[in-house]
Design an enzyme around this catalytic site. Structure first.
Site, PDB file in Angstrom:
ATOM      1  N   ASP A 195      -4.080  74.848 114.150  1.00  0.00           N
ATOM      2  CA  ASP A 195      -3.170  74.624 115.266  1.00  0.00           C
ATOM      3  C   ASP A 195      -4.000  74.358 116.522  1.00  0.00           C
ATOM      4  OD1 ASP A 195      -4.120  77.067 116.076  1.00  0.00           O
ATOM      5  OD2 ASP A 195      -2.221  78.115 115.908  1.00  0.00           O
ATOM      6  N   SER A 196      -3.365  73.939 117.589  1.00  0.00           N
ATOM      7  CA  SER A 196      -4.100  73.466 118.762  1.00  0.00           C
ATOM      8  C   SER A 196      -4.614  74.580 119.651  1.00  0.00           C
ATOM      9  CB  SER A 196      -3.197  72.567 119.604  1.00  0.00           C
ATOM     10  OG  SER A 196      -2.176  73.341 120.215  1.00  0.00           O
ATOM     11  N   GLY A 197      -4.107  75.797 119.467  1.00  0.00           N
ATOM     12  CA  GLY A 197      -4.407  76.890 120.368  1.00  0.00           C
ATOM     13  C   GLY A 197      -3.367  77.040 121.470  1.00  0.00           C
ATOM     14  N   GLY A 198      -2.504  76.035 121.614  1.00  0.00           N
ATOM     15  CA  GLY A 198      -1.524  76.054 122.696  1.00  0.00           C
ATOM     16  C   GLY A 198      -0.584  77.240 122.624  1.00  0.00           C
ATOM     17  N   PHE A 199      -0.086  77.553 121.442  1.00  0.00           N
ATOM     18  CA  PHE A 199       0.874  78.656 121.311  1.00  0.00           C
ATOM     19  C   PHE A 199       0.245  79.973 121.757  1.00  0.00           C
ATOM     20  CE2 PHE A 199       2.716  82.171 118.871  1.00  0.00           C
ATOM     21  CZ  PHE A 199       4.044  82.081 119.279  1.00  0.00           C
ATOM     22  N   ASP A 212      -0.299  71.090 123.271  1.00  0.00           N
ATOM     23  CA  ASP A 212       1.005  70.933 123.923  1.00  0.00           C
ATOM     24  C   ASP A 212       1.330  72.184 124.722  1.00  0.00           C
ATOM     25  OD1 ASP A 212       1.287  72.579 121.663  1.00  0.00           O
ATOM     26  OD2 ASP A 212       3.421  72.133 121.511  1.00  0.00           O
ATOM     27  N   GLN A 248       8.563  68.740 121.416  1.00  0.00           N
ATOM     28  CA  GLN A 248       9.033  69.851 122.232  1.00  0.00           C
ATOM     29  C   GLN A 248      10.320  69.423 122.942  1.00  0.00           C
ATOM     30  OE1 GLN A 248       8.122  72.898 122.195  1.00  0.00           O
ATOM     31  NE2 GLN A 248       5.965  73.007 121.581  1.00  0.00           N
ATOM     32  N   GLY A 306       8.258  75.228 118.849  1.00  0.00           N
ATOM     33  CA  GLY A 306       9.071  76.023 119.764  1.00  0.00           C
ATOM     34  C   GLY A 306      10.459  76.349 119.291  1.00  0.00           C
ATOM     35  N   ASP A 358       4.895  76.772 107.865  1.00  0.00           N
ATOM     36  CA  ASP A 358       3.937  77.874 107.897  1.00  0.00           C
ATOM     37  C   ASP A 358       4.637  79.067 108.527  1.00  0.00           C
ATOM     38  OD1 ASP A 358       2.548  78.744 110.753  1.00  0.00           O
ATOM     39  OD2 ASP A 358       3.532  76.802 110.848  1.00  0.00           O
ATOM     40  N   CYS A 386       8.850  87.331  88.150  1.00  0.00           N
ATOM     41  CA  CYS A 386       7.639  86.790  88.775  1.00  0.00           C
ATOM     42  C   CYS A 386       6.431  86.991  87.861  1.00  0.00           C
ATOM     43  CB  CYS A 386       7.404  87.483  90.124  1.00  0.00           C
ATOM     44  SG  CYS A 386       5.921  86.949  90.987  1.00  0.00           S
ATOM     45  N   CYS A 388       3.176  86.572  89.119  1.00  0.00           N
ATOM     46  CA  CYS A 388       2.006  86.630  90.001  1.00  0.00           C
ATOM     47  C   CYS A 388       1.030  87.691  89.476  1.00  0.00           C
ATOM     48  CB  CYS A 388       2.433  86.958  91.441  1.00  0.00           C
ATOM     49  SG  CYS A 388       2.864  88.696  91.734  1.00  0.00           S
ATOM     50  N   CYS A 400       2.548  91.238  89.768  1.00  0.00           N
ATOM     51  CA  CYS A 400       3.651  91.559  88.857  1.00  0.00           C
ATOM     52  C   CYS A 400       3.206  91.585  87.394  1.00  0.00           C
ATOM     53  CB  CYS A 400       4.799  90.562  89.059  1.00  0.00           C
ATOM     54  SG  CYS A 400       5.695  90.818  90.610  1.00  0.00           S
ATOM     55  N   HIS A 436       1.758  89.097  96.022  1.00  0.00           N
ATOM     56  CA  HIS A 436       3.083  88.792  95.476  1.00  0.00           C
ATOM     57  C   HIS A 436       3.860  87.863  96.404  1.00  0.00           C
ATOM     58  CE1 HIS A 436       7.097  89.172  93.796  1.00  0.00           C
ATOM     59  NE2 HIS A 436       7.510  89.432  95.028  1.00  0.00           N
TER      60      HIS A 436
END
Length: 368
Positions: free
Chosen positions: A82-86, A136, A187, A214, A262, A300, A302, A305, A331
Protein backbone atom coordinates in the site's frame (compact mmCIF):
# COMPACT_ATOMS: atom_id res chain seq x y z
CA UNK A 1 -21.72 -14.39 -14.27
CA UNK A 2 -23.88 -11.26 -13.94
CA UNK A 3 -21.22 -8.63 -13.22
CA UNK A 4 -19.12 -11.05 -11.14
CA UNK A 5 -15.85 -11.69 -12.97
CA UNK A 6 -13.52 -14.67 -13.22
CA UNK A 7 -10.07 -13.83 -14.57
CA UNK A 8 -6.33 -14.20 -14.55
CA UNK A 9 -4.08 -11.32 -13.57
CA UNK A 10 -0.61 -11.60 -15.09
CA UNK A 11 2.17 -9.99 -13.03
CA UNK A 12 5.99 -10.01 -12.96
CA UNK A 13 5.83 -12.54 -10.10
CA UNK A 14 3.26 -14.92 -11.51
CA UNK A 15 -0.36 -15.31 -12.58
CA UNK A 16 -3.06 -14.62 -9.98
CA UNK A 17 -6.44 -16.33 -10.27
CA UNK A 18 -9.20 -13.81 -9.57
CA UNK A 19 -11.28 -12.94 -7.64
CA UNK A 20 -8.66 -13.21 -4.89
CA UNK A 21 -7.91 -12.27 -1.30
CA UNK A 22 -4.55 -10.84 -0.23
CA UNK A 23 -3.27 -12.03 3.13
CA UNK A 24 -2.06 -9.04 5.14
CA UNK A 25 1.56 -9.18 6.32
CA UNK A 26 1.87 -5.63 7.61
CA UNK A 27 5.57 -5.69 8.52
CA UNK A 28 6.52 -8.43 6.01
CA UNK A 29 4.97 -11.09 8.26
CA UNK A 30 1.47 -12.35 9.02
CA UNK A 31 0.73 -11.70 12.69
CA UNK A 32 0.27 -15.00 14.49
CA UNK A 33 3.57 -16.65 13.64
CA UNK A 34 2.82 -17.50 10.01
CA UNK A 35 5.84 -17.71 7.67
CA UNK A 36 5.94 -17.33 3.90
CA UNK A 37 6.38 -21.11 3.68
CA UNK A 38 3.19 -21.59 5.71
CA UNK A 39 1.33 -19.24 3.35
CA UNK A 40 1.85 -21.60 0.40
CA UNK A 41 0.17 -24.41 2.36
CA UNK A 42 -2.67 -21.98 3.16
CA UNK A 43 -3.31 -21.34 -0.57
CA UNK A 44 -2.23 -17.69 -0.42
CA UNK A 45 -1.67 -16.17 -3.86
CA UNK A 46 -0.68 -12.63 -2.85
CA UNK A 47 0.71 -11.09 0.32
CA UNK A 48 0.11 -7.44 1.18
CA UNK A 49 2.81 -5.49 3.01
CA UNK A 50 2.68 -1.99 4.48
CA UNK A 51 4.87 0.76 3.05
CA UNK A 52 4.65 3.07 6.05
CA UNK A 53 5.51 0.41 8.64
CA UNK A 54 8.42 -0.94 6.59
CA UNK A 55 9.69 2.59 5.95
CA UNK A 56 9.73 3.26 9.70
CA UNK A 57 11.14 -0.17 10.60
CA UNK A 58 13.49 -1.67 9.43
CA UNK A 59 13.74 1.02 6.72
CA UNK A 60 13.26 0.61 2.98
CA UNK A 61 17.01 1.17 2.39
CA UNK A 62 17.77 -1.95 4.41
CA UNK A 63 15.20 -4.00 2.46
CA UNK A 64 16.67 -2.68 -0.81
CA UNK A 65 20.15 -3.78 0.31
CA UNK A 66 18.69 -7.22 1.07
CA UNK A 67 17.42 -7.49 -2.51
CA UNK A 68 13.80 -6.37 -2.00
CA UNK A 69 10.85 -7.80 -0.09
CA UNK A 70 10.68 -11.07 -2.01
CA UNK A 71 14.20 -12.07 -0.98
CA UNK A 72 13.91 -10.48 2.46
CA UNK A 73 10.88 -12.59 3.43
CA UNK A 74 11.54 -15.57 1.12
CA UNK A 75 8.31 -15.22 -0.89
CA UNK A 76 8.34 -15.78 -4.66
CA UNK A 77 4.70 -14.95 -5.39
CA UNK A 78 3.16 -11.49 -5.91
CA UNK A 79 3.33 -8.81 -3.21
CA UNK A 80 1.21 -5.66 -3.09
CA UNK A 81 2.43 -2.70 -1.06
CA UNK A 82 0.00 0.00 0.00
CA UNK A 83 1.12 3.61 -0.42
CA UNK A 84 1.44 4.47 3.26
CA UNK A 85 -1.32 7.06 2.89
CA UNK A 86 -3.82 5.30 5.14
CA UNK A 87 -1.31 5.01 7.99
CA UNK A 88 -0.20 8.62 7.59
CA UNK A 89 -3.79 9.75 8.07
CA UNK A 90 -4.81 7.20 10.72
CA UNK A 91 -1.71 6.84 12.92
CA UNK A 92 0.05 10.19 12.78
CA UNK A 93 -1.06 12.41 15.65
CA UNK A 94 0.33 15.54 14.03
CA UNK A 95 0.15 16.03 10.29
CA UNK A 96 -0.01 18.84 7.77
CA UNK A 97 -1.30 18.31 4.24
CA UNK A 98 0.20 20.43 1.49
CA UNK A 99 0.23 20.16 -2.29
CA UNK A 100 3.70 18.60 -2.20
CA UNK A 101 2.63 15.92 0.27
CA UNK A 102 2.12 15.31 3.98
CA UNK A 103 4.34 16.28 6.92
CA UNK A 104 3.77 14.13 9.98
CA UNK A 105 5.32 12.63 13.10
CA UNK A 106 6.20 8.95 13.29
CA UNK A 107 3.91 6.98 15.60
CA UNK A 108 6.97 4.99 16.75
CA UNK A 109 9.48 7.63 17.85
CA UNK A 110 7.85 10.97 17.00
CA UNK A 111 10.45 11.94 14.39
CA UNK A 112 9.34 14.28 11.64
CA UNK A 113 8.66 12.55 8.29
CA UNK A 114 7.59 13.88 4.92
CA UNK A 115 5.78 11.68 2.41
CA UNK A 116 4.42 12.69 -0.95
CA UNK A 117 3.76 10.86 -4.24
CA UNK A 118 7.42 10.70 -5.24
CA UNK A 119 8.57 9.56 -1.80
CA UNK A 120 5.92 6.83 -1.68
CA UNK A 121 6.96 5.57 -5.13
CA UNK A 122 10.65 5.58 -4.17
CA UNK A 123 9.99 3.65 -0.98
CA UNK A 124 7.84 1.10 -2.80
CA UNK A 125 10.44 0.82 -5.57
CA UNK A 126 13.05 0.01 -2.90
CA UNK A 127 10.69 -2.60 -1.47
CA UNK A 128 10.40 -3.97 -5.05
CA UNK A 129 6.83 -5.14 -4.62
CA UNK A 130 4.86 -6.52 -7.56
CA UNK A 131 2.12 -3.88 -7.26
CA UNK A 132 2.53 -0.41 -5.78
CA UNK A 133 -0.41 1.71 -4.71
CA UNK A 134 -0.62 5.41 -5.60
CA UNK A 135 -0.32 7.93 -2.77
CA UNK A 136 -3.69 9.42 -1.89
CA UNK A 137 -5.42 11.34 0.86
CA UNK A 138 -7.61 9.13 3.04
CA UNK A 139 -10.61 11.31 3.79
CA UNK A 140 -12.37 11.08 7.11
CA UNK A 141 -16.07 10.21 6.78
CA UNK A 142 -18.19 12.20 6.94
CA UNK A 143 -16.36 15.26 5.57
CA UNK A 144 -17.79 18.42 4.00
CA UNK A 145 -18.57 18.13 0.28
CA UNK A 146 -16.28 20.99 -0.75
CA UNK A 147 -13.34 19.56 1.18
CA UNK A 148 -13.85 16.11 -0.32
CA UNK A 149 -13.97 17.55 -3.84
CA UNK A 150 -10.72 19.49 -3.36
CA UNK A 151 -9.08 16.48 -1.73
CA UNK A 152 -10.01 14.18 -4.61
CA UNK A 153 -8.71 16.71 -7.14
CA UNK A 154 -5.40 16.76 -5.25
CA UNK A 155 -5.33 12.94 -5.12
CA UNK A 156 -5.69 12.96 -8.93
CA UNK A 157 -2.76 15.36 -9.26
CA UNK A 158 -0.77 13.16 -6.89
CA UNK A 159 -1.65 10.12 -9.04
CA UNK A 160 -0.11 11.72 -12.13
CA UNK A 161 3.03 12.45 -10.12
CA UNK A 162 3.09 8.79 -9.00
CA UNK A 163 2.77 7.66 -12.64
CA UNK A 164 5.63 9.92 -13.74
CA UNK A 165 7.90 8.93 -10.85
CA UNK A 166 7.28 5.21 -11.29
CA UNK A 167 8.10 5.47 -15.00
CA UNK A 168 11.37 7.17 -14.05
CA UNK A 169 12.20 4.59 -11.37
CA UNK A 170 11.39 1.64 -13.64
CA UNK A 171 13.85 3.02 -16.22
CA UNK A 172 16.80 2.97 -13.80
CA UNK A 173 19.28 0.07 -14.04
CA UNK A 174 19.61 -0.15 -10.23
CA UNK A 175 15.86 -0.67 -9.71
CA UNK A 176 15.21 -4.22 -8.47
CA UNK A 177 11.77 -4.69 -10.05
CA UNK A 178 11.69 -2.63 -13.24
CA UNK A 179 8.25 -4.08 -14.09
CA UNK A 180 6.60 -2.79 -10.93
CA UNK A 181 2.88 -2.16 -11.50
CA UNK A 182 0.84 0.80 -10.23
CA UNK A 183 -2.77 0.96 -9.04
CA UNK A 184 -4.83 4.14 -8.69
CA UNK A 185 -7.21 4.68 -5.76
CA UNK A 186 -10.76 5.98 -6.12
CA UNK A 187 -11.77 8.39 -3.35
CA UNK A 188 -14.74 10.66 -2.75
CA UNK A 189 -16.11 9.80 0.67
CA UNK A 190 -19.79 8.91 0.55
CA UNK A 191 -20.64 11.34 -2.28
CA UNK A 192 -21.82 9.35 -5.30
CA UNK A 193 -21.14 12.10 -7.86
CA UNK A 194 -17.56 12.73 -6.70
CA UNK A 195 -16.87 8.98 -6.58
CA UNK A 196 -18.22 8.42 -10.10
CA UNK A 197 -16.33 11.36 -11.63
CA UNK A 198 -13.10 10.33 -9.95
CA UNK A 199 -13.42 6.75 -11.22
CA UNK A 200 -14.04 8.05 -14.75
CA UNK A 201 -10.87 10.15 -14.48
CA UNK A 202 -8.51 7.50 -13.11
CA UNK A 203 -9.88 4.80 -15.45
CA UNK A 204 -8.37 6.77 -18.34
CA UNK A 205 -4.95 7.22 -16.72
CA UNK A 206 -1.90 5.03 -17.29
CA UNK A 207 -2.31 2.57 -14.40
CA UNK A 208 -2.46 -1.23 -14.13
CA UNK A 209 -5.53 -1.43 -11.91
CA UNK A 210 -7.97 0.61 -9.84
CA UNK A 211 -8.88 0.43 -6.18
CA UNK A 212 -11.81 1.73 -4.19
CA UNK A 213 -10.53 3.30 -0.98
CA UNK A 214 -12.04 4.73 2.19
CA UNK A 215 -15.07 2.47 2.47
CA UNK A 216 -14.91 1.22 6.04
CA UNK A 217 -18.58 2.22 6.17
CA UNK A 218 -21.88 0.58 7.04
CA UNK A 219 -22.44 -2.16 4.48
CA UNK A 220 -25.38 -0.46 2.78
CA UNK A 221 -23.22 2.63 2.07
CA UNK A 222 -20.31 0.48 0.92
CA UNK A 223 -22.46 -1.53 -1.50
CA UNK A 224 -24.09 1.63 -2.84
CA UNK A 225 -20.70 3.23 -3.58
CA UNK A 226 -19.44 0.05 -5.27
CA UNK A 227 -22.52 0.00 -7.49
CA UNK A 228 -21.93 3.69 -8.28
CA UNK A 229 -18.28 3.41 -9.35
CA UNK A 230 -17.95 -0.06 -10.92
CA UNK A 231 -19.81 0.91 -14.15
CA UNK A 232 -17.08 3.52 -14.72
CA UNK A 233 -14.13 1.23 -13.86
CA UNK A 234 -11.98 -0.29 -16.61
CA UNK A 235 -13.21 -3.69 -17.79
CA UNK A 236 -9.71 -4.93 -18.70
CA UNK A 237 -7.99 -4.16 -15.37
CA UNK A 238 -8.40 -5.53 -11.83
CA UNK A 239 -10.72 -3.75 -9.38
CA UNK A 240 -9.62 -3.76 -5.77
CA UNK A 241 -11.81 -3.01 -2.73
CA UNK A 242 -9.34 -1.94 -0.04
CA UNK A 243 -9.55 -3.18 3.55
CA UNK A 244 -12.72 -5.27 3.14
CA UNK A 245 -13.79 -7.44 4.83
CA UNK A 246 -16.02 -10.22 6.16
CA UNK A 247 -16.73 -13.31 4.03
CA UNK A 248 -20.22 -11.93 3.36
CA UNK A 249 -18.76 -8.52 2.34
CA UNK A 250 -16.47 -10.27 -0.14
CA UNK A 251 -19.28 -12.32 -1.69
CA UNK A 252 -21.45 -9.21 -2.02
CA UNK A 253 -18.62 -7.15 -3.55
CA UNK A 254 -17.76 -9.88 -6.08
CA UNK A 255 -21.46 -9.91 -6.96
CA UNK A 256 -21.06 -6.19 -7.72
CA UNK A 257 -17.97 -6.61 -9.92
CA UNK A 258 -14.94 -6.43 -7.57
CA UNK A 259 -11.89 -8.69 -8.12
CA UNK A 260 -9.43 -8.08 -5.25
CA UNK A 261 -9.64 -7.85 -1.48
CA UNK A 262 -7.50 -7.51 1.63
CA UNK A 263 -8.33 -7.31 5.32
CA UNK A 264 -6.63 -7.94 8.66
CA UNK A 265 -9.87 -9.50 9.94
CA UNK A 266 -9.09 -13.21 9.45
CA UNK A 267 -5.75 -13.02 11.29
CA UNK A 268 -6.81 -10.45 13.91
CA UNK A 269 -10.00 -12.30 14.80
CA UNK A 270 -8.14 -15.60 14.95
CA UNK A 271 -5.63 -14.22 17.46
CA UNK A 272 -8.65 -13.52 19.69
CA UNK A 273 -10.05 -17.05 19.16
CA UNK A 274 -12.80 -16.05 16.69
CA UNK A 275 -12.88 -18.41 13.72
CA UNK A 276 -14.82 -18.65 10.46
CA UNK A 277 -16.52 -21.90 9.47
CA UNK A 278 -18.78 -23.03 6.64
CA UNK A 279 -21.70 -22.89 9.08
CA UNK A 280 -20.92 -19.43 10.48
CA UNK A 281 -18.66 -17.67 12.98
CA UNK A 282 -17.72 -19.17 16.33
CA UNK A 283 -15.47 -18.50 19.33
CA UNK A 284 -13.18 -21.42 20.01
CA UNK A 285 -12.76 -20.65 23.75
CA UNK A 286 -16.44 -21.29 24.46
CA UNK A 287 -17.10 -23.68 27.33
CA UNK A 288 -18.97 -26.10 25.06
CA UNK A 289 -15.68 -26.99 23.31
CA UNK A 290 -13.89 -28.07 26.50
CA UNK A 291 -14.05 -31.79 25.64
CA UNK A 292 -14.92 -31.48 21.93
CA UNK A 293 -12.75 -33.80 19.82
CA UNK A 294 -13.92 -32.35 16.48
CA UNK A 295 -11.78 -29.95 14.45
CA UNK A 296 -12.69 -26.25 14.31
CA UNK A 297 -14.68 -27.02 11.14
CA UNK A 298 -15.38 -30.62 10.08
CA UNK A 299 -15.77 -29.35 6.49
CA UNK A 300 -12.27 -27.83 6.46
CA UNK A 301 -9.04 -29.59 5.48
CA UNK A 302 -6.58 -26.88 6.60
CA UNK A 303 -3.44 -27.98 8.54
CA UNK A 304 -5.13 -27.03 11.82
CA UNK A 305 -8.36 -28.91 11.18
CA UNK A 306 -6.49 -31.98 9.91
CA UNK A 307 -4.48 -32.29 13.10
CA UNK A 308 -6.01 -30.61 16.16
CA UNK A 309 -9.28 -30.62 18.11
CA UNK A 310 -11.43 -27.77 19.36
CA UNK A 311 -10.69 -28.92 22.91
CA UNK A 312 -6.92 -28.65 22.39
CA UNK A 313 -7.08 -25.25 20.69
CA UNK A 314 -9.39 -23.98 23.45
CA UNK A 315 -6.85 -25.23 26.02
CA UNK A 316 -4.02 -23.38 24.23
CA UNK A 317 -5.91 -20.09 24.31
CA UNK A 318 -6.93 -20.55 27.94
CA UNK A 319 -3.29 -21.33 28.83
CA UNK A 320 -1.94 -18.30 27.00
CA UNK A 321 0.07 -20.47 24.60
CA UNK A 322 0.92 -18.64 21.36
CA UNK A 323 0.36 -21.87 19.43
CA UNK A 324 -3.40 -21.37 19.88
CA UNK A 325 -3.26 -18.10 17.93
CA UNK A 326 -1.04 -19.59 15.24
CA UNK A 327 -3.38 -22.56 14.68
CA UNK A 328 -6.45 -20.31 14.54
CA UNK A 329 -4.75 -17.88 12.12
CA UNK A 330 -3.81 -20.80 9.86
CA UNK A 331 -7.43 -21.91 9.81
CA UNK A 332 -8.91 -18.46 9.07
CA UNK A 333 -6.45 -17.66 6.26
CA UNK A 334 -7.07 -21.07 4.69
CA UNK A 335 -10.82 -20.48 5.03
CA UNK A 336 -10.62 -17.13 3.22
CA UNK A 337 -8.47 -18.50 0.41
CA UNK A 338 -10.79 -21.50 0.04
CA UNK A 339 -13.77 -19.13 -0.05
CA UNK A 340 -12.15 -17.39 -3.02
CA UNK A 341 -11.64 -20.78 -4.73
CA UNK A 342 -15.33 -21.58 -4.26
CA UNK A 343 -16.32 -18.13 -5.59
CA UNK A 344 -14.15 -18.63 -8.69
CA UNK A 345 -15.64 -22.08 -9.30
CA UNK A 346 -19.20 -20.77 -8.92
CA UNK A 347 -18.57 -17.98 -11.44
CA UNK A 348 -17.05 -20.47 -13.89
CA UNK A 349 -20.07 -22.73 -13.52
CA UNK A 350 -22.57 -19.87 -13.85
CA UNK A 351 -23.98 -20.57 -10.38
CA UNK A 352 -22.62 -17.58 -8.48
CA UNK A 353 -26.01 -16.06 -7.68
CA UNK A 354 -27.11 -19.34 -6.10
CA UNK A 355 -23.79 -19.48 -4.21
CA UNK A 356 -24.31 -15.90 -2.98
CA UNK A 357 -27.88 -16.53 -1.85
CA UNK A 358 -26.76 -19.51 0.22
CA UNK A 359 -23.41 -18.41 1.66
CA UNK A 360 -23.67 -14.63 2.07
CA UNK A 361 -26.15 -14.84 5.00
CA UNK A 362 -24.81 -18.17 6.30
CA UNK A 363 -21.20 -17.03 6.69
CA UNK A 364 -22.34 -13.88 8.51
CA UNK A 365 -24.30 -15.91 11.07
CA UNK A 366 -22.96 -16.64 14.55
CA UNK A 367 -22.75 -20.13 16.03
CA UNK A 368 -22.08 -20.94 19.68
Amino acid sequence: DGVARRGEFHTPHGVIQSPFFMNVGTSAAIKGGISSLDLKDLKCQVELCNTYHLHVRPGNDIIYKMGGLHKFMNWDRPILTDSGGFQVFSLAKLRKIKEEGVYFNSHVDGRRIFMGPEESMRIQSHLASTIAMAFDECIENPSPYDYVKKSVDRTTRWLQRCIDEMARLNSLPETINRQQMLFAINQGGTYDDIRAEHMKTIANMNVDGVAIGGLAEPTDVMYRIIETVIPHAPTDKPRYLMGVGTPSNIIEAVYRGVDMFDCVMPSRNARHATVFTWKGITHVTNQCFETDSLPIDPECDCPTCRNFSRAYIRHLFKSGEMLGGRLAVQHNLYFYNTLMEKIRAAIEEGTFEEFRNHYSPLLASKLV
